[in-house]
Motif scaffolding. Structure first.
Motif, PDB file in Angstrom:
ATOM      1  N   ASP A  29       0.814  -1.213   0.000  1.00  0.00           N
ATOM      2  CA  ASP A  29       0.000   0.000   0.000  1.00  0.00           C
ATOM      3  C   ASP A  29       0.849   1.265   0.000  1.00  0.00           C
ATOM      4  O   ASP A  29       0.318   2.356  -0.220  1.00  0.00           O
ATOM      5  N   TRP A  30       2.162   1.122   0.236  1.00  0.00           N
ATOM      6  CA  TRP A  30       3.029   2.305   0.277  1.00  0.00           C
ATOM      7  C   TRP A  30       3.497   2.701  -1.119  1.00  0.00           C
ATOM      8  O   TRP A  30       3.358   3.857  -1.519  1.00  0.00           O
ATOM      9  N   CYS A  31       4.069   1.734  -1.866  1.00  0.00           N
ATOM     10  CA  CYS A  31       4.591   2.060  -3.203  1.00  0.00           C
ATOM     11  C   CYS A  31       3.702   1.521  -4.328  1.00  0.00           C
ATOM     12  O   CYS A  31       4.033   1.655  -5.496  1.00  0.00           O
ATOM     13  N   ARG A  32       2.607   0.847  -3.953  1.00  0.00           N
ATOM     14  CA  ARG A  32       1.636   0.301  -4.922  1.00  0.00           C
ATOM     15  C   ARG A  32       2.168  -0.882  -5.712  1.00  0.00           C
ATOM     16  O   ARG A  32       1.588  -1.251  -6.740  1.00  0.00           O
ATOM     17  N   ALA A  33       3.253  -1.502  -5.277  1.00  0.00           N
ATOM     18  CA  ALA A  33       3.756  -2.688  -5.979  1.00  0.00           C
ATOM     19  C   ALA A  33       2.738  -3.819  -5.848  1.00  0.00           C
ATOM     20  O   ALA A  33       2.277  -4.113  -4.740  1.00  0.00           O
ATOM     21  N   PRO A  34       2.366  -4.471  -6.944  1.00  0.00           N
ATOM     22  CA  PRO A  34       1.381  -5.555  -6.864  1.00  0.00           C
ATOM     23  C   PRO A  34       1.965  -6.799  -6.211  1.00  0.00           C
ATOM     24  O   PRO A  34       3.193  -6.932  -6.090  1.00  0.00           O
ATOM     25  N   ALA A  35       1.115  -7.714  -5.790  1.00  0.00           N
ATOM     26  CA  ALA A  35       1.580  -8.968  -5.204  1.00  0.00           C
ATOM     27  C   ALA A  35       2.500  -9.682  -6.188  1.00  0.00           C
ATOM     28  O   ALA A  35       2.222  -9.742  -7.387  1.00  0.00           O
ATOM     29  N   ARG A  87       9.263  -0.732  -4.664  1.00  0.00           N
ATOM     30  CA  ARG A  87      10.057   0.197  -5.457  1.00  0.00           C
ATOM     31  C   ARG A  87      10.245   1.502  -4.697  1.00  0.00           C
ATOM     32  O   ARG A  87       9.506   1.798  -3.750  1.00  0.00           O
ATOM     33  N   GLN A  88      11.234   2.284  -5.141  1.00  0.00           N
ATOM     34  CA  GLN A  88      11.525   3.535  -4.467  1.00  0.00           C
ATOM     35  C   GLN A  88      12.135   4.529  -5.439  1.00  0.00           C
ATOM     36  O   GLN A  88      12.650   4.150  -6.496  1.00  0.00           O
ATOM     37  N   GLY A  89      12.085   5.803  -5.084  1.00  0.00           N
ATOM     38  CA  GLY A  89      12.718   6.843  -5.881  1.00  0.00           C
ATOM     39  C   GLY A  89      11.931   7.216  -7.125  1.00  0.00           C
ATOM     40  O   GLY A  89      10.952   6.564  -7.498  1.00  0.00           O
ATOM     41  N   LYS A  90      12.394   8.264  -7.790  1.00  0.00           N
ATOM     42  CA  LYS A  90      11.722   8.741  -8.995  1.00  0.00           C
ATOM     43  C   LYS A  90      11.777   7.717 -10.123  1.00  0.00           C
ATOM     44  O   LYS A  90      10.888   7.657 -10.965  1.00  0.00           O
ATOM     45  N   ARG A 140      15.726  -3.614  -2.110  1.00  0.00           N
ATOM     46  CA  ARG A 140      16.241  -4.900  -1.655  1.00  0.00           C
ATOM     47  C   ARG A 140      15.322  -5.509  -0.604  1.00  0.00           C
ATOM     48  O   ARG A 140      15.243  -6.726  -0.460  1.00  0.00           O
ATOM     49  N   SER A 141      14.616  -4.656   0.132  1.00  0.00           N
ATOM     50  CA  SER A 141      13.703  -5.138   1.164  1.00  0.00           C
ATOM     51  C   SER A 141      12.339  -4.511   0.963  1.00  0.00           C
ATOM     52  O   SER A 141      12.202  -3.466   0.311  1.00  0.00           O
ATOM     53  N   SER A 142      11.320  -5.151   1.515  1.00  0.00           N
ATOM     54  CA  SER A 142       9.956  -4.643   1.377  1.00  0.00           C
ATOM     55  C   SER A 142       9.708  -3.508   2.365  1.00  0.00           C
ATOM     56  O   SER A 142      10.379  -3.405   3.401  1.00  0.00           O
ATOM     57  N   HIS A 143       8.752  -2.650   2.053  1.00  0.00           N
ATOM     58  CA  HIS A 143       8.387  -1.581   2.968  1.00  0.00           C
ATOM     59  C   HIS A 143       7.809  -2.184   4.254  1.00  0.00           C
ATOM     60  O   HIS A 143       7.130  -3.216   4.216  1.00  0.00           O
ATOM     61  N   PRO A 144       8.072  -1.552   5.392  1.00  0.00           N
ATOM     62  CA  PRO A 144       7.597  -2.086   6.683  1.00  0.00           C
ATOM     63  C   PRO A 144       6.097  -2.360   6.710  1.00  0.00           C
ATOM     64  O   PRO A 144       5.653  -3.363   7.273  1.00  0.00           O
ATOM     65  N   SER A 145       5.304  -1.468   6.095  1.00  0.00           N
ATOM     66  CA  SER A 145       3.857  -1.668   6.107  1.00  0.00           C
ATOM     67  C   SER A 145       3.461  -2.933   5.347  1.00  0.00           C
ATOM     68  O   SER A 145       2.485  -3.609   5.696  1.00  0.00           O
ATOM     69  N   ARG A 146       4.222  -3.273   4.310  1.00  0.00           N
ATOM     70  CA  ARG A 146       3.924  -4.483   3.536  1.00  0.00           C
ATOM     71  C   ARG A 146       4.269  -5.726   4.343  1.00  0.00           C
ATOM     72  O   ARG A 146       3.546  -6.733   4.298  1.00  0.00           O
ATOM     73  N   ILE A 147       5.381  -5.661   5.079  1.00  0.00           N
ATOM     74  CA  ILE A 147       5.782  -6.777   5.934  1.00  0.00           C
ATOM     75  C   ILE A 147       4.721  -7.022   7.002  1.00  0.00           C
ATOM     76  O   ILE A 147       4.347  -8.167   7.287  1.00  0.00           O
ATOM     77  N   GLU A 148       4.210  -5.925   7.580  1.00  0.00           N
ATOM     78  CA  GLU A 148       3.166  -6.048   8.601  1.00  0.00           C
ATOM     79  C   GLU A 148       1.883  -6.627   8.003  1.00  0.00           C
ATOM     80  O   GLU A 148       1.206  -7.448   8.639  1.00  0.00           O
TER      81      GLU A 148
END
Length: 215
Positions: free
Chosen positions: A175-181, A186-189, A195-203
């Motif tokens: 839900d942070w970067c909108r990467a699908p399952a 992803r990050q940056g412009k 290399r790692s998933s966003h914390p909210s996705r891990i949770e």
């Protein structure tokens, strides 16, 4: 790319940007040697396409590093979307097994074959994963799997999490970067892969696993 193809590549690029081509004979030979070394792993057709894309977006002269960087990103993207199919060769014949695996991966890298989709064999609780492995057989010899893990880090990490019974962030949408399952965060412009998933996705993955019934 063969060294013999480099002068033709530079000549093609010079049709759009004369600044790229060296006029001095000594500098021209040095340029060819430099480009040939940097672009040794890049197919000629891909280099031409990369040059087209570069000048469609930029007025700056293209550098061999621009092409090599695009190629590296393309290879990484293709392999992150690829799941190695089990070779038909006898697993006990390691040379044949590895040769077939390498040929398949080379075909995917060069675009001759589309990446094989993830079969979600290990996207399940540990007990179910083991039951699937027992029913379908070993995906690949353990020793070879360990040797190629560095070339398929996303797949290797998902297998590790599944076997350990831990939540897999790639099972859910970020839900942070909108990467699908199934796709890394992803990050940056430039939307580079993290290399790692966003914390909210891990949770979210942990919460989903906690909600699933225990087999």
């Amino acid at each position: 790319m063969n060294p013999e193809e480099v002068p033709q590549l530079i000549a093609q690029i010079a049709l759009a940007d004369p600044r790229v081509k060296r006029e001095n004979e000594f500098e021209r030979r040095a340029q060819v040697l430099m480009w040939a070394g940097i672009l040794a792993d890049v197919p000629y057709d891909y280099a031409i396409k990369a040059a087209h894309e570069h000048y469609a977006q930029s007025v700056w002269p293209i550098l061999p590093a621009d092409i090599a960087t695009r190629w590296t990103a393309t290879v990484r993207d293709r392999m992150n979307r690829h799941t190695d199919p089990t070779p038909l060769a006898d697993p006990e014949d390691e040379a044949a097994w590895r040769a077939e695996l390498l040929a398949t991966r080379t075909a995917v890298i060069t675009g001759q074959t589309a990446p094989a989709p993830l079969l979600e064999l290990t996207a399940a609780p540990e007990a179910e994963v083991q039951e699937r492995l027992n029913r379908n057989g070993q995906y690949m010899p353990t020793r070879i799997g360990e040797q190629i893990a560095q070339y398929r880090p996303v797949r290797a990490e998902r297998e590790r999490l599944a076997r350990a019974g831990q939540p897999d962030p790639l099972d859910v949408r970020c839900d942070w970067c909108r990467a699908p399952a199934g796709e890394p965060c992803r990050q940056g412009k430039n939307l580079a892969r993290r290399r790692s998933s966003h914390p909210s996705r891990i949770e979210a993955a942990a919460a989903r696993q906690n909600q699933e019934p225990t087999p």
